[in-house]
Write an enzyme that holds these catalytic residues in place. Structure first.
Site, mmCIF file in Angstrom:
data_model
loop_
_atom_site.group_PDB
_atom_site.id
_atom_site.type_symbol
_atom_site.label_atom_id
_atom_site.label_comp_id
_atom_site.label_asym_id
_atom_site.label_seq_id
_atom_site.Cartn_x
_atom_site.Cartn_y
_atom_site.Cartn_z
ATOM 1 C CB SER A 118 37.638 35.746 21.189
ATOM 2 O OG SER A 118 38.221 36.151 22.353
ATOM 3 C CE1 TYR A 141 36.593 40.723 19.754
ATOM 4 C CE2 TYR A 141 37.313 39.547 21.788
ATOM 5 C CZ TYR A 141 37.399 39.675 20.389
ATOM 6 O OH TYR A 141 38.049 38.820 19.595
ATOM 7 C CE LYS A 145 35.282 37.945 17.337
ATOM 8 N NZ LYS A 145 35.204 37.940 15.858
#
Ligand code: UDP
Length: 326
Positions: A118, A141, A145
């Site tokens: 991402s 988050y 990643k």
């Protein structure tokens, strides 16, 4: 190719699984079916399996049994706010699953991997962003990643793994109405929700240093994103190690432009309400996407009008379905 798609019943996963099957690849989906939906990939084999909590040896067995040659790893959690509230769980889910997957792949001798990363790995970087920009995620988050990417890079140095980590910018739209994302908490679905409730769409801040004062993002159609996975998978033989690639259009669109186009497509004459800035939003985030173009020839084919229009058709489809059910 014989491809295992984790999270293949999810939004981007289902678009990609369908494309793979359409071109004649053997596709097997594993998905825990918590947020994924079997209906999206009717006709494809689905195994209900939770990678983060399952065993690597079971996963390796499955790869051997189906003579898998490549994995596309979509399975994971993707809500920024939820990751802030439940960080350890996000690491368990998003990092744990990559660890299990790599152990299984090495054991089963599967040496090709495409990983869903991402643009959240870039943190609050603003402007046109290349893959070599600093990676300083500002939420768990994005951090999960980045750790996933690092684990894949280290593995590609330890054994003959060829991998690519695709850093998605703002993915939207639907390749078919039934493939839309019903759970996303992003600008487009939130605006549709507001409009459906007869409330004005909200703009979080119009005093940014951008042309119209609202934030600028790189919106990329989910069908283009799916297509990028196939192109990258095919190019892995020419790409040693873990190749990090931005997946976007290279074109920025402001929140105000998006909101205007959302109002137009839904035939609404509601006004727009401008609120204060939302915490943590960088002014402009646009991908430099030469890397994937050079490696594969891929470029996004769809623009913002297609994204908004297809998202609207998908929304109509799901609201008609929920009316039928009630
Ligand atoms: N945004 C907005 N109104 C909304 C939802 C989002 O103005 O109802 C803005 C948000 O502040 C950001 C942009 O739209 O500038 C894209 O937000 P989104 O959450 O879709 O994706 P992000 O770029 O934050 O990952």
């Amino acid at each position: 190719m014989r491809v295992l798609v984790t999270g293949g019943a999810g939004y981007i996963g289902a678009h990609t699984s369908r494309l793979l099957a359409q071109r004649g690849d053997f596709v097997i989906v594993i998905d825990d079916l918590v947020t994924g939906n079997r209906e999206r990939i009717r006709g494809l084999p689905v195994i209900q399996f939770d990678i983060a909590n399952g065993s690597a040896s079971q996963l390796a067995e499955l790869m051997r049994e189906h003579r898998i040659e490549a994995v596309i790893h979509f399975a994971g959690q993707k809500q920024v706010a939820e990751s802030v509230a439940k960080p350890a769980w996000y690491y368990e889910q998003n990092v744990g699953s990559v660890a299990q997957l790599l152990l299984a792949m090495e054991s089963a001798g599967v040496a090709k991997l495409v990983f869903s990363s991402s643009a959240a790995v870039y943190g609050d970087a603003s402007g046109a962003i290349s893959e070599s920009a600093p990676t300083t995620p500002i939420n768990p988050y994005g951090a999960t990643k980045l750790v996933g990417e690092q684990m894949i890079t280290a593995s590609s140095q330890a054994w003959p793994l060829r991998a690519a980590s695709l850093r998605y910018f703002n993915v939207g739209g639907a390749g078919a109405p039934e493939l839309g994302d019903t759970q996303a908490l992003n600008l487009i679905p939130i605006c549709f929700e507001q409009i459906a409730a007869g409330k004005p769409p909200l703009i979080f801040g119009d005093d940014y240093d951008t042309a119209d004062g609202t934030c600028v993002r790189d919106y990329v159609h989910v069908s283009d994103v799916a297509d990028a996975h196939l192109a990258v998978l095919d190019a892995l033989p020419q790409a040693p190690g873990n190749t990090v690639l931005n997946i976007g259009t290279g074109v920025g669109t402001s929140v105000r432009e998006m909101v205007d186009s959302i109002l137009a497509v839904s035939g609404s004459d509601l006004p727009v309400e401008v609120l204060d800035r939302r915490a943590g939003d960088p002014a402009a985030v646009v991908g430099i996407v030469d890397g994937i173009h050079q490696l594969t020839g891929w470029r996004a084919r769809y623009g913002v009008a297609d994204i908004v229009e297809s998202a609207w058709l998908s929304r109509q489809f799901f609201s008609a379905q929920s009316h039928e059910e009630s």
